[in-house]
Design an enzyme around this catalytic site. Sequence first.
Site, PDB file in Angstrom:
ATOM      1  N   GLU A 151      51.986  33.886  45.765  1.00 18.97           N
ATOM      2  CA  GLU A 151      51.754  33.581  47.182  1.00 18.97           C
ATOM      3  C   GLU A 151      50.705  32.483  47.352  1.00 18.97           C
ATOM      4  O   GLU A 151      50.880  31.579  48.172  1.00 18.97           O
ATOM      5  CB  GLU A 151      51.286  34.838  47.944  1.00 18.97           C
ATOM      6  CG  GLU A 151      52.252  35.982  47.930  1.00 18.97           C
ATOM      7  CD  GLU A 151      51.984  36.984  46.817  1.00 18.97           C
ATOM      8  OE1 GLU A 151      52.258  38.179  47.041  1.00 18.97           O
ATOM      9  OE2 GLU A 151      51.506  36.588  45.725  1.00 18.97           O
TER      10      GLU A 151
ATOM     11  N   HIS B 278      48.242  33.800  41.940  1.00 19.30           N
ATOM     12  CA  HIS B 278      49.365  34.617  42.398  1.00 19.30           C
ATOM     13  C   HIS B 278      50.435  33.712  43.000  1.00 19.30           C
ATOM     14  O   HIS B 278      50.126  32.628  43.529  1.00 19.30           O
ATOM     15  CB  HIS B 278      48.898  35.620  43.447  1.00 19.30           C
ATOM     16  CG  HIS B 278      48.055  36.722  42.896  1.00 19.30           C
ATOM     17  ND1 HIS B 278      47.778  37.856  43.618  1.00 19.30           N
ATOM     18  CD2 HIS B 278      47.426  36.864  41.706  1.00 19.30           C
ATOM     19  CE1 HIS B 278      47.019  38.656  42.895  1.00 19.30           C
ATOM     20  NE2 HIS B 278      46.778  38.074  41.734  1.00 19.30           N
TER      21      HIS B 278
END
Length: 159
Positions: A57, A55
């Site tokens: 993040e 992801h």
Amino acid sequence: MSLEKDLFFMQEALKEAKKAGSIGEVPVGAVVVLQDKIIAKGANQVELLQDATAHAEILCITAASSFLKNWRLEGATIYTTLEPCLMCAGAIYAARIKRVIWGARDIRLGANGSWIDIFQKKHPMHSVEIIGEVLQEECGALLTEFFQKRRRENARAIR
């Protein structure tokens, strides 16, 4: 931090999301900011790497930790175009990130109230400030357009 700065850095996260979308990834982007400077950028790479943990993040937190040569990102803010999922929320806590600013809601996996709210539970040693739905329309539009295009392509492939 001021709203003006938050909007500026969210625009930077949107640039990362657009990069992800341009290579066929779900368009999610993130930046980590420390002392008003971007120290890391990340774009979703789940398909490219065939890794469910890739992801924006997570990749951004990894890059920020590498940059600082320290896994503790105390005082940092992460800007992400999508509400963090449970995995990303865990990484945010583990990295001791101080603030999270996110854009669009994620009704499927959002961990700040859309599916579950992990941030409402008081952590024994660390608190995280959360501001959601910043540039929500722009962030959401990227995702909507991406999935509409993908559905059209899938429909053509079936014919």
